[in-house]
Design a protein around this motif. Structure first.
Motif, short mmCIF file in Angstrom:
data_model
loop_
_atom_site.label_atom_id
_atom_site.label_comp_id
_atom_site.label_asym_id
_atom_site.label_seq_id
_atom_site.Cartn_x
_atom_site.Cartn_y
_atom_site.Cartn_z
N ARG A 156 0.90 -1.07 0.06
CA ARG A 156 0.16 0.10 -0.19
C ARG A 156 0.92 1.85 0.06
O ARG A 156 2.17 1.44 0.30
N GLU A 157 0.46 2.32 -0.49
CA GLU A 157 1.56 3.59 -0.41
C GLU A 157 1.24 4.28 0.72
O GLU A 157 0.29 3.37 2.05
N ASP A 158 2.36 4.85 1.03
CA ASP A 158 2.19 4.80 2.45
C ASP A 158 2.23 6.38 3.38
O ASP A 158 2.63 7.50 3.08
N THR A 159 0.51 6.90 3.09
CA THR A 159 -0.27 7.51 2.85
C THR A 159 -0.38 7.67 4.85
O THR A 159 -1.00 6.28 5.71
N PRO A 160 -1.51 8.89 5.47
CA PRO A 160 -1.52 8.91 6.48
C PRO A 160 -3.36 8.00 6.38
O PRO A 160 -3.51 7.37 8.22
N ALA A 161 -3.69 8.28 5.77
CA ALA A 161 -5.26 6.82 5.75
C ALA A 161 -3.97 5.01 6.25
O ALA A 161 -5.57 4.91 7.46
N ASN A 162 -3.47 5.22 5.26
CA ASN A 162 -3.28 4.00 5.18
C ASN A 162 -2.15 3.75 6.57
O ASN A 162 -2.30 2.04 6.98
N ARG A 163 -1.99 4.53 7.11
CA ARG A 163 -0.62 4.44 8.48
C ARG A 163 -1.42 4.18 9.61
O ARG A 163 -2.19 3.28 10.61
N GLY A 164 -3.13 4.98 9.73
CA GLY A 164 -4.04 5.21 10.10
C GLY A 164 -4.51 3.47 10.60
O GLY A 164 -4.30 2.75 12.04
N LEU A 165 -4.47 2.57 9.52
CA LEU A 165 -5.49 1.83 9.42
C LEU A 165 -4.40 0.64 10.05
O LEU A 165 -5.09 0.22 11.01
N ALA A 166 -3.70 0.38 9.30
CA ALA A 166 -2.87 0.17 10.30
C ALA A 166 -2.29 -0.46 11.73
O ALA A 166 -1.68 -0.79 12.44
N ASN A 167 -2.09 1.29 12.48
CA ASN A 167 -2.02 1.13 13.64
C ASN A 167 -3.02 0.71 14.25
O ASN A 167 -3.06 0.57 15.88
N ALA A 168 -4.55 0.55 13.62
CA ALA A 168 -5.41 0.15 14.66
C ALA A 168 -5.64 -0.78 15.24
O ALA A 168 -5.37 -1.24 15.69
N VAL A 169 -4.66 -1.50 13.93
CA VAL A 169 -4.90 -3.43 14.52
C VAL A 169 -3.32 -3.78 13.99
O VAL A 169 -2.55 -4.61 13.50
N ARG A 170 -2.66 -2.79 14.73
CA ARG A 170 -0.75 -3.05 14.63
C ARG A 170 -0.67 -4.50 15.55
O ARG A 170 0.62 -5.01 15.81
N HIS A 171 -1.35 -5.21 16.25
CA HIS A 171 -1.66 -6.19 16.76
C HIS A 171 -1.25 -7.38 16.17
O HIS A 171 -0.83 -8.44 16.87
N LEU A 172 -2.13 -7.08 15.58
CA LEU A 172 -2.71 -8.05 14.53
C LEU A 172 -1.52 -7.69 13.37
O LEU A 172 -1.29 -9.24 12.01
N VAL A 173 -0.49 -7.22 12.73
CA VAL A 173 -0.13 -6.78 12.10
C VAL A 173 1.79 -6.98 11.71
O VAL A 173 1.78 -6.08 12.76
N THR A 174 2.47 -6.62 10.67
CA THR A 174 3.68 -6.30 10.78
C THR A 174 4.01 -5.25 9.60
O THR A 174 2.97 -5.45 8.22
N VAL A 175 4.34 -4.13 9.68
CA VAL A 175 4.52 -2.86 8.51
C VAL A 175 6.02 -2.82 8.27
O VAL A 175 7.01 -2.66 9.34
N GLU A 176 5.80 -3.23 7.43
CA GLU A 176 7.33 -2.44 6.35
C GLU A 176 7.86 -1.81 5.50
O GLU A 176 7.05 -1.60 4.53
N GLU A 177 8.75 -1.39 5.30
CA GLU A 177 8.23 -0.15 4.34
C GLU A 177 9.18 -1.22 2.76
O GLU A 177 9.91 -2.27 2.52
N ALA A 178 8.31 -0.88 2.20
CA ALA A 178 8.21 -1.99 0.60
C ALA A 178 8.97 -0.89 -0.58
O ALA A 178 9.12 0.17 -0.54
N ASP A 179 9.77 -1.63 -1.54
CA ASP A 179 10.17 -0.53 -3.00
C ASP A 179 9.81 -0.18 -4.03
O ASP A 179 8.46 -1.25 -4.83
#
Length: 60
Positions: free
Chosen positions: A37-60
């Motif tokens: 996904r694009e690193d936008t504030p909206a997508n960051r917020g979605l990932a942050n809401a379920v941070r205990h269920l997912v991992t987030v990494e930088e991608a090229d």
């Protein structure tokens, strides 16, 4: 913009309906599945809401 890779690492069995909807909005269905996904504030917020269920990494 940069991209981020979001991977579902825990199941949704004991999560509430809002968390399940958030994971579905991100496009994740199975444990171990990843999406880019694009690193936008909206997508960051979605990932942050379920941070205990997912991992987030930088991608090229």
């Amino acid at each position: 913009m940069s991209n981020m890779k979001i991977t579902l690492v825990r199941g949704l069995v004991n999560s509430n309906a809002k968390q399940r909807a958030t994971v579905q909005t991100l496009g994740l269905r199975k444990i171990g599945q990843s999406v880019i996904r694009e690193d936008t504030p909206a997508n960051r917020g979605l990932a942050n809401a379920v941070r205990h269920l997912v991992t987030v990494e930088e991608a090229d």
